[in-house]
Scaffold this motif. Sequence first.
Motif, mmCIF file in Angstrom:
data_model
loop_
_atom_site.group_PDB
_atom_site.id
_atom_site.type_symbol
_atom_site.label_atom_id
_atom_site.label_comp_id
_atom_site.label_asym_id
_atom_site.label_seq_id
_atom_site.Cartn_x
_atom_site.Cartn_y
_atom_site.Cartn_z
ATOM 1 N N LEU A 241 1.413 7.707 3.510
ATOM 2 C CA LEU A 241 0.096 7.767 4.255
ATOM 3 C C LEU A 241 0.157 7.932 5.892
ATOM 4 C CD1 LEU A 241 -1.580 4.713 2.265
ATOM 5 C CD2 LEU A 241 -2.101 7.198 2.142
ATOM 6 N N SER A 242 -0.829 8.474 6.365
ATOM 7 C CA SER A 242 -0.882 8.399 7.663
ATOM 8 C C SER A 242 -1.348 7.122 8.439
ATOM 9 C CB SER A 242 -1.824 9.192 8.660
ATOM 10 O OG SER A 242 -3.242 9.068 8.266
ATOM 11 N N ALA A 243 -0.833 6.702 9.725
ATOM 12 C CA ALA A 243 -1.173 5.515 10.282
ATOM 13 C C ALA A 243 -2.623 5.326 10.302
ATOM 14 C CB ALA A 243 -0.620 5.438 11.551
ATOM 15 N N GLY A 244 -3.434 6.306 10.654
ATOM 16 C CA GLY A 244 -4.878 6.238 10.540
ATOM 17 C C GLY A 244 -5.406 5.771 9.011
ATOM 18 N N GLU A 245 -4.900 6.552 8.052
ATOM 19 C CA GLU A 245 -5.247 5.954 6.786
ATOM 20 C C GLU A 245 -4.954 4.506 6.348
ATOM 21 O OE1 GLU A 245 -4.809 9.892 3.933
ATOM 22 O OE2 GLU A 245 -3.192 9.677 5.249
ATOM 23 N N ILE A 246 -3.573 4.191 6.835
ATOM 24 C CA ILE A 246 -3.193 2.801 6.428
ATOM 25 C C ILE A 246 -4.349 1.947 7.292
ATOM 26 C CG2 ILE A 246 -1.371 1.054 6.624
ATOM 27 C CD1 ILE A 246 0.508 3.270 6.605
ATOM 28 N N ALA A 247 -4.388 2.229 8.516
ATOM 29 C CA ALA A 247 -5.551 1.129 9.224
ATOM 30 C C ALA A 247 -6.871 1.345 8.644
ATOM 31 C CB ALA A 247 -5.619 1.691 10.725
ATOM 32 N N LEU B 67 0.701 -1.373 -0.086
ATOM 33 C CA LEU B 67 0.126 0.039 -0.046
ATOM 34 C C LEU B 67 0.856 1.422 -0.167
ATOM 35 C CD1 LEU B 67 -2.773 1.351 0.435
ATOM 36 C CD2 LEU B 67 -2.558 1.236 2.694
ATOM 37 N N LEU B 68 1.821 1.254 0.891
ATOM 38 C CA LEU B 68 2.861 2.347 0.930
ATOM 39 C C LEU B 68 3.527 2.749 -0.417
ATOM 40 C CD1 LEU B 68 4.086 1.907 4.426
ATOM 41 C CD2 LEU B 68 2.516 4.036 3.438
ATOM 42 N N VAL B 69 3.997 1.436 -1.252
ATOM 43 C CA VAL B 69 4.478 1.618 -2.538
ATOM 44 C C VAL B 69 3.715 2.058 -3.343
ATOM 45 C CG1 VAL B 69 5.489 0.346 -4.390
ATOM 46 C CG2 VAL B 69 6.318 -0.487 -1.931
ATOM 47 N N VAL C 170 -7.497 -2.709 9.813
ATOM 48 C CA VAL C 170 -6.763 -3.195 10.657
ATOM 49 C C VAL C 170 -7.056 -2.171 11.924
ATOM 50 C CG1 VAL C 170 -4.383 -3.912 11.464
ATOM 51 C CG2 VAL C 170 -5.186 -4.219 9.082
ATOM 52 N N PRO C 171 -7.066 -2.840 13.123
ATOM 53 C CA PRO C 171 -6.980 -1.896 14.420
ATOM 54 C C PRO C 171 -5.688 -1.236 14.491
ATOM 55 C CG PRO C 171 -7.644 -4.093 14.960
ATOM 56 C CD PRO C 171 -7.238 -4.333 13.494
ATOM 57 N N HIS C 172 -5.785 -0.077 14.843
ATOM 58 C CA HIS C 172 -4.675 0.984 14.976
ATOM 59 C C HIS C 172 -3.670 0.417 15.846
ATOM 60 C CE1 HIS C 172 -6.515 4.640 13.153
ATOM 61 N NE2 HIS C 172 -7.766 3.957 13.649
ATOM 62 N N SER D 82 2.438 17.798 11.413
ATOM 63 C CA SER D 82 1.450 18.214 12.152
ATOM 64 C C SER D 82 1.364 17.371 13.334
ATOM 65 C CB SER D 82 0.184 18.737 11.682
ATOM 66 O OG SER D 82 -0.771 19.217 12.537
ATOM 67 N N ARG D 83 0.150 16.778 13.655
ATOM 68 C CA ARG D 83 -0.304 15.822 14.610
ATOM 69 C C ARG D 83 0.055 14.219 14.265
ATOM 70 N NH1 ARG D 83 -5.294 18.019 18.095
ATOM 71 N NH2 ARG D 83 -6.083 16.135 16.923
ATOM 72 N N SER D 84 0.265 14.181 12.925
ATOM 73 C CA SER D 84 0.136 12.839 12.441
ATOM 74 C C SER D 84 1.573 12.398 12.063
ATOM 75 C CB SER D 84 -0.329 12.777 10.844
ATOM 76 O OG SER D 84 -1.932 13.047 11.161
ATOM 77 N N ILE D 85 1.887 10.966 11.974
ATOM 78 C CA ILE D 85 2.997 10.480 11.542
ATOM 79 C C ILE D 85 2.634 10.025 10.088
ATOM 80 C CG2 ILE D 85 4.905 8.594 11.823
ATOM 81 C CD1 ILE D 85 4.406 9.065 14.808
ATOM 82 N N ILE D 86 3.312 10.395 9.159
ATOM 83 C CA ILE D 86 2.999 10.026 7.672
ATOM 84 C C ILE D 86 4.227 8.831 7.395
ATOM 85 C CG2 ILE D 86 3.279 10.489 5.250
ATOM 86 C CD1 ILE D 86 1.078 11.708 6.985
ATOM 87 N N TYR D 87 3.823 7.811 6.959
ATOM 88 C CA TYR D 87 4.829 6.468 6.741
ATOM 89 C C TYR D 87 4.815 6.488 5.178
ATOM 90 C CZ TYR D 87 4.138 5.198 11.619
ATOM 91 O OH TYR D 87 4.384 4.992 12.965
ATOM 92 N N ARG D 88 5.852 6.198 4.699
ATOM 93 C CA ARG D 88 6.602 5.865 3.498
ATOM 94 C C ARG D 88 7.098 4.602 3.253
ATOM 95 N NH1 ARG D 88 9.762 10.149 0.862
ATOM 96 N NH2 ARG D 88 9.557 8.974 -0.856
ATOM 97 N N ALA D 89 7.146 4.022 1.878
ATOM 98 C CA ALA D 89 8.158 2.698 1.944
ATOM 99 C C ALA D 89 9.248 3.173 1.608
ATOM 100 C CB ALA D 89 7.394 2.106 0.560
#
Length: 118
Positions: A33-39, A24-26, A44-46, A68-75
């Motif tokens: 994506l933020s962790a919330g968006e991935i979940a 998904l990240l690729v 999947v539960p957070h 900001s208040r989110s953590i953005i994850y990338r491949a």
Amino acid sequence: MEKMDILEAFAALSQSTRLETFRLLVRHEPEGLSAGEIARELEVPHNTLSAHLNILARAELVISRRQSRSIIYRANLIRMQETIGFLVRDCCAGRPELCEPLLNEFSSCTPSEKAPSS
């Protein structure tokens, strides 16, 4: 790249949720994506996703940044390239023409393409 690094990467990807998270990240490179968006996307539960992201991060397959208040994850595409490179380093016993189909498969991929999910 060391053999233990490769084993850690494969171990991280050998679980269904982590593999789907990485794929998904690729597909969402380079924005991430933020962790919330991935979940939400993977249903999947957070807290479960957090544990999976930590394993992927330890294997250096994902990178994160605060926005900001989110953590953005990338491949981590460089790590993915190193892992694939390790597998094909001795490709075809010095006969690169035999590896041409494999190389063509990767050369047609660009980070901005949205690959269909399987």
